[in-house]
Design a protein around this motif. Structure first.
Motif, PDB file in Angstrom:
ATOM      1  N   VAL A  70       0.838  -1.201   0.000  1.00  0.00           N
ATOM      2  CA  VAL A  70       0.000   0.000   0.000  1.00  0.00           C
ATOM      3  C   VAL A  70       0.873   1.252   0.000  1.00  0.00           C
ATOM      4  N   ARG A  71       1.798   1.293   0.933  1.00  0.00           N
ATOM      5  CA  ARG A  71       2.731   2.407   1.039  1.00  0.00           C
ATOM      6  C   ARG A  71       4.132   1.951   0.620  1.00  0.00           C
ATOM      7  N   SER A  99      -2.161   8.041 -13.606  1.00  0.00           N
ATOM      8  CA  SER A  99      -2.765   9.009 -12.693  1.00  0.00           C
ATOM      9  C   SER A  99      -1.741  10.009 -12.170  1.00  0.00           C
ATOM     10  N   ASP A 100      -2.255  11.096 -11.602  1.00  0.00           N
ATOM     11  CA  ASP A 100      -1.375  12.126 -11.070  1.00  0.00           C
ATOM     12  C   ASP A 100      -0.516  11.625  -9.918  1.00  0.00           C
ATOM     13  N   ASP A 101      -0.991  10.593  -9.224  1.00  0.00           N
ATOM     14  CA  ASP A 101      -0.237  10.108  -8.066  1.00  0.00           C
ATOM     15  C   ASP A 101       0.756   9.003  -8.411  1.00  0.00           C
ATOM     16  N   PRO A 160      -1.353   6.765  -0.101  1.00  0.00           N
ATOM     17  CA  PRO A 160      -2.615   7.307  -0.614  1.00  0.00           C
ATOM     18  C   PRO A 160      -2.942   8.704  -0.101  1.00  0.00           C
ATOM     19  N   GLU A 161      -2.579   9.007   1.138  1.00  0.00           N
ATOM     20  CA  GLU A 161      -2.906  10.313   1.698  1.00  0.00           C
ATOM     21  C   GLU A 161      -1.935  11.411   1.291  1.00  0.00           C
ATOM     22  N   GLY A 162      -0.954  11.089   0.454  1.00  0.00           N
ATOM     23  CA  GLY A 162      -0.034  12.096  -0.042  1.00  0.00           C
ATOM     24  C   GLY A 162       1.405  11.777   0.266  1.00  0.00           C
ATOM     25  N   ASP A 163       2.306  12.125  -0.658  1.00  0.00           N
ATOM     26  CA  ASP A 163       3.727  11.854  -0.491  1.00  0.00           C
ATOM     27  C   ASP A 163       4.330  12.817   0.530  1.00  0.00           C
TER      28      ASP A 163
END
Length: 277
Positions: free
Chosen positions: A194-195, A233-235, A264-267
């Motif tokens: 996930v991360r 995607s942007d992420d 998922p919550e941002g780098d």
């Protein structure tokens, strides 16, 4: 030493990253520009997460990546949102399948470029620090795999940055006790599916190269002609030992003594300091 890449983002065929870029990981296995060795032919490995399986799939082989037909076949057919690729140049441990990266424990994957200096002198002391139940799962003889199991011992599953910091702190302490001035050299990638965490650190503060891609939305405006950028995607993120090509504005060096997390919550990016154990 080695070259590696970690991908997280829109599910894509492994071929898209492993083979297609001008200076792909496969090209780097023969023509690395920023590594200690130009050729990285002492084995390779690929690990990936599928859509319905919690643990990653892994293939590891002792031959060079550039001529492996099975890798070519898998890359053309496997699609994944998160995968690792690693090409190996041995720093002294045998060329054998169990010494190839990435390493896996449960849902976790780990790969490394670098070395523990004078590993043969301090290996026993480091091994004694591994949790006895985890020690049974060690298959090979590399410093990289031992680093992974030390991090697991120190709580990787609950606190990856802290566990890696404690692992690094132990390596440096034991190294210094044995008279090793600069015990640790590492760029490490680790993920739970996930991360994704990536670390750049060395005792000498002269770490091996590591890069991450500029944000995709920025790259689309800089290079509207590149179709791949319209498909992801942007992420979407790539972390690599060396850039996969010469596209202007695409790559940024990870600062010395730093780790980053793709999630998922941002780098985010943070300073990295070994912690005493």
């Amino acid at each position: 030493m080695c070259r590696w890449l970690a991908y997280s983002g829109t599910p894509i065929l492994l071929d898209t990253i492993l083979y297609k870029p001008a200076h792909s990981l496969i090209d780097q296995s023969l023509h690395a520009k920023l590594g200690v060795e130009t050729t990285n032919g002492d084995g390779f490995g690929v690990g990936w997460y599928g859509s319905h399986i919690e643990t990653p799939g892994i293939i590891r082989e002792i031959g060079p990546a550039w001529s492996n037909r099975n890798l070519r076949e898998i890359a053309d057919h496997v699609r994944s949102p998160l995968f690792f690729g690693h090409i190996r140049a041995s720093t002294g441990s045998p060329v054998q399948q169990t010494n190839c990266h990435p390493f896996r424990h449960g849902r976790w994957m780990w790969m490394h470029n670098g070395a523990i200096a004078e590993f043969h002198r301090i290996r026993r002391d480091l091994a004694l620090a591994v949790d006895p139940e985890l020690f049974l799962s060690i298959e090979g003889s590399t410093d990289s795999e031992l680093m992974f199991y030390l991090a697991l011992t120190f709580g990787l599953e609950d606190d990856p940055p802290g566990a890696v910091a404690r692992m690094a702190g132990l390596v440096e302490r034991i190294g210094h006790e044995h008279g090793v001035e600069y015990p640790l050299q590492m760029t490490v990638a680790v993920t739970d599916g996930v991360r994704l965490w990536a670390f750049r650190y060395s005792s000498e503060r002269r770490s091996r190269s590591l890069f991450y891609n500029t944000r995709v939305e920025t790259l689309r405006s800089l290079h509207p002609e590149i179709g791949f950028l319209r498909e992801v995607s942007d992420d979407t993120r790539l972390i690599v030992s060396e850039p996969l090509g010469d596209m202007p504005g695409a790559w940024n060096a990870v600062p010395e003594s730093t780790y980053g997390v793709v999630q998922p919550e941002g780098d985010a990016m943070f300073d990295f300091t070994p912690q005493p154990v």
